[in-house]
Design an enzyme around this catalytic site. Sequence first.
Site, PDB file in Angstrom:
ATOM      1  N   GLY A   1       0.802  -1.204   0.000  1.00 57.15           N
ATOM      2  CA  GLY A   1       0.000   0.000   0.000  1.00 57.15           C
ATOM      3  C   GLY A   1       0.841   1.263   0.000  1.00 57.15           C
ATOM      4  N   SER A   2       0.344   2.306  -0.649  1.00 55.48           N
ATOM      5  CA  SER A   2       1.018   3.599  -0.593  1.00 55.48           C
ATOM      6  C   SER A   2       0.800   4.222   0.791  1.00 55.48           C
ATOM      7  CB  SER A   2       0.457   4.512  -1.682  1.00 55.48           C
ATOM      8  OG  SER A   2       0.736   3.990  -2.966  1.00 55.48           O
TER       9      SER A   2
ATOM     10  N   LYS B   1       5.898  -7.821   2.531  1.00 57.11           N
ATOM     11  CA  LYS B   1       5.616  -7.574   3.944  1.00 57.11           C
ATOM     12  C   LYS B   1       4.454  -8.471   4.372  1.00 57.11           C
ATOM     13  CE  LYS B   1       4.769  -3.125   3.816  1.00 57.11           C
ATOM     14  NZ  LYS B   1       4.620  -3.087   2.337  1.00 57.11           N
TER      15      LYS B   1
ATOM     16  N   HIS C   1      -0.050   0.832   9.620  1.00 55.82           N
ATOM     17  CA  HIS C   1      -1.348   1.289   9.127  1.00 55.82           C
ATOM     18  C   HIS C   1      -2.215   1.832  10.254  1.00 55.82           C
ATOM     19  CE1 HIS C   1      -0.032  -2.099   6.499  1.00 55.82           C
ATOM     20  NE2 HIS C   1      -0.303  -1.215   5.564  1.00 55.82           N
TER      21      HIS C   1
ATOM     22  N   HIS D   1       3.497   4.897   2.733  1.00 57.35           N
ATOM     23  CA  HIS D   1       4.681   4.549   3.523  1.00 57.35           C
ATOM     24  C   HIS D   1       5.953   5.125   2.898  1.00 57.35           C
ATOM     25  CE1 HIS D   1       2.001   1.929   5.633  1.00 57.35           C
ATOM     26  NE2 HIS D   1       1.802   1.163   4.573  1.00 57.35           N
TER      27      HIS D   1
ATOM     28  N   ASP E   1      -1.215  -8.482   0.825  1.00 62.34           N
ATOM     29  CA  ASP E   1       0.053  -8.509   0.103  1.00 62.34           C
ATOM     30  C   ASP E   1       0.478  -9.950  -0.187  1.00 62.34           C
ATOM     31  OD1 ASP E   1       0.014  -5.788   0.416  1.00 62.34           O
ATOM     32  OD2 ASP E   1       1.827  -5.659   1.621  1.00 62.34           O
TER      33      ASP E   1
END
Length: 333
Positions: free
Chosen positions: A54-55, A105, A219, A57, A110
């Site tokens: 996910g964006s 990760k 998150h 990070h 994912d």
Amino acid sequence: MKKLINNPQTVVAESLRGFGRAHADLVRVNEDPIYVVRADAPRQGKVGLVSGGGSGHEPLHAGYVGPGMLDAAVPGAVFTSPTPEPIFEATKAVDGGAGVLHIVKNYTGDVLNFETAAELAEAEDITVRSVVVNDDVAVEDSLYTAGRRGVAGTVLVEKIAGAAAERGDDLDAVTAVAQKVIDNVRSMGVALTPCTVPHAGKPSFELGEDEIEIGIGIHGEPGRHRVPMASADEITDQLLAPVLEDLKLAAGAPVLLFVNGMGGTPLSELYLVYNHARDVLEGRGLTVSRSLVGNYITSLEMQGASVTVLRLDEDLTALWDAPVNTPALRRGL
């Protein structure tokens, strides 16, 4: 919510377009489907390294695409796994005939989506190996995972495995090096404030004015416990103790100490954390032979930090020291 955005639904695409234009000497950005590759990809005869998630990070993962690190990064929406299609396309884009390693990760989406992409790649005769990073000692299971989460240790896995691939190691050897890092790295984080996902428009969790969350996920997932705000040294002790308990380092062992910011914490505060963490490590007879301090895997604008310790040996140290040239990490050039 105050953010420098145009449309919450197009944040990732617009940001990546700017990223690609700013770093065109190092990367190419493919817009449909979205992924980022080295400007010189594919490199014939070299193992390709692909990571993603996910964006939100940043600079992980796209910031680590370039010589000495990743060959491709696949960003999903903010805090959301990329789907199999862009992972598969990125895998094809970096295949130079020596196989591809997926660095994943440990988040359920994912893991599943990278597995599907690997199956698609294998169907096209691309050999794919995968490693799953699970360095977070805070909790065994969370909202996003089965088992430990993958957090700041991912940066170290990508750097060291990237160096092994760059020097010409084969796929089995690069995979083994990546797994060796995973087996010897542990992390723990703290949040002082929540963060706000653009399309949500409100903080992802709530903390009282005098509360902090020990063991927070990247998150905003819950950690071990909420405690009153304390001094930098006291917080560092709470982060470092479970890391050292888990690693069981022998006196004299060389380690890499990595203090990471969550996006909203000044460097001056991160160096306070580093200073005390180093005192604790050296007080236990450990040798801090390598260090990294800064915002390398963030949670949007969250205030907080994480502490990561990696047990080193001669080979891992040499790979850490090897040249790297990416938008977010450059050394030894």
